[in-house]
Design a protein around this motif. Structure first.
Motif, PDB file in Angstrom:
ATOM      1  N   SER A  11       0.820  -1.218   0.000  1.00 57.27           N
ATOM      2  CA  SER A  11       0.000   0.000   0.000  1.00 57.27           C
ATOM      3  C   SER A  11       0.853   1.267   0.000  1.00 57.27           C
ATOM      4  O   SER A  11       0.413   2.319  -0.454  1.00 57.27           O
ATOM      5  N   ARG A  12       2.079   1.150   0.467  1.00 58.31           N
ATOM      6  CA  ARG A  12       2.980   2.306   0.563  1.00 58.31           C
ATOM      7  C   ARG A  12       3.269   2.914  -0.806  1.00 58.31           C
ATOM      8  O   ARG A  12       3.470   4.121  -0.926  1.00 58.31           O
ATOM      9  N   THR A  13       3.271   2.105  -1.850  1.00 56.97           N
ATOM     10  CA  THR A  13       3.639   2.599  -3.184  1.00 56.97           C
ATOM     11  C   THR A  13       2.451   2.651  -4.139  1.00 56.97           C
ATOM     12  O   THR A  13       2.624   2.710  -5.349  1.00 56.97           O
ATOM     13  N   CYS A  14       1.243   2.644  -3.593  1.00 54.90           N
ATOM     14  CA  CYS A  14       0.046   2.621  -4.432  1.00 54.90           C
ATOM     15  C   CYS A  14      -0.532   4.023  -4.584  1.00 54.90           C
ATOM     16  O   CYS A  14      -0.842   4.680  -3.596  1.00 54.90           O
ATOM     17  N   ALA A  15      -0.683   4.439  -5.831  1.00 51.85           N
ATOM     18  CA  ALA A  15      -1.281   5.752  -6.116  1.00 51.85           C
ATOM     19  C   ALA A  15      -2.797   5.655  -6.063  1.00 51.85           C
ATOM     20  O   ALA A  15      -3.376   4.636  -6.410  1.00 51.85           O
TER      21      ALA A  15
END
Length: 162
Positions: A11-15
């Motif tokens: 989730s940290r790298t999800c736009a």
């Protein structure tokens, strides 16, 4: 890595896009893209005699997993629950082992009961107006520029081209 840790880290790298349907569509189109990249590795191996690139297949599986994890994140689903539910459904369908007859003659009512019991947080889907669907179609085409992706999107929505 534990699957719950992976789901959180993914989730940290999800736009985020402008709305939840576009977020879902982003994830679904991403899944399709990654699976197509895996298929391409096999195509090149079969059709062109290229060495089967298992490192690339593992990479694309990881990328596909990222999209699966984030689709779950958007809906507040724990991926562990999804996996457990899938196994419960398969155990119901195939109590001992795979059986071709049971694959064809499934007890869909029992399977649905398992799915509904194990996924209580399933979000209700909004019904979209024709205008909203046209806006979404336009956005999909704008993002992808790909008629094949547009056809997939229409199939997902149950829209016939015309």
């Amino acid at each position: 890595m534990e699957i719950s840790t992976y789901q959180k880290e993914a989730s940290r790298t999800c736009a985020k896009t402008e709305n939840y349907l576009m977020d879902d569509l982003h994830m679904v189109l991403g899944m399709q893209t990654e699976v197509a990249e895996i298929a391409d590795v096999y195509k090149k191996h079969i059709a062109y005699g290229k060495e089967l690139d298992l490192v690339n297949i593992k990479e694309e599986l990881g990328d596909a997993m990222w999209y699966f994890a984030n689709l779950c994140n958007y809906h507040g689903w724990d991926l562990r629950d999804i996996l457990e539910t899938n196994i419960a459904k398969l155990k119901s369908r195939y109590p001992n082992k795979f059986d071709a007859d049971k694959a064809i003659n499934r007890d869909l009512e029992s399977e649905r009961a398992i799915l509904e019991y194990n996924l209580p947080n399933t979000r209700k889907v909004k019904i979209f107006s024709e205008y909203e669907i046209e806006q979404l179609q336009s956005k999909v085409y704008e993002i992808t520029g790909d008629g094949d992706v547009m056809m997939l999107f229409n199939d997902l929505l149950g829209i016939q081209a015309g």
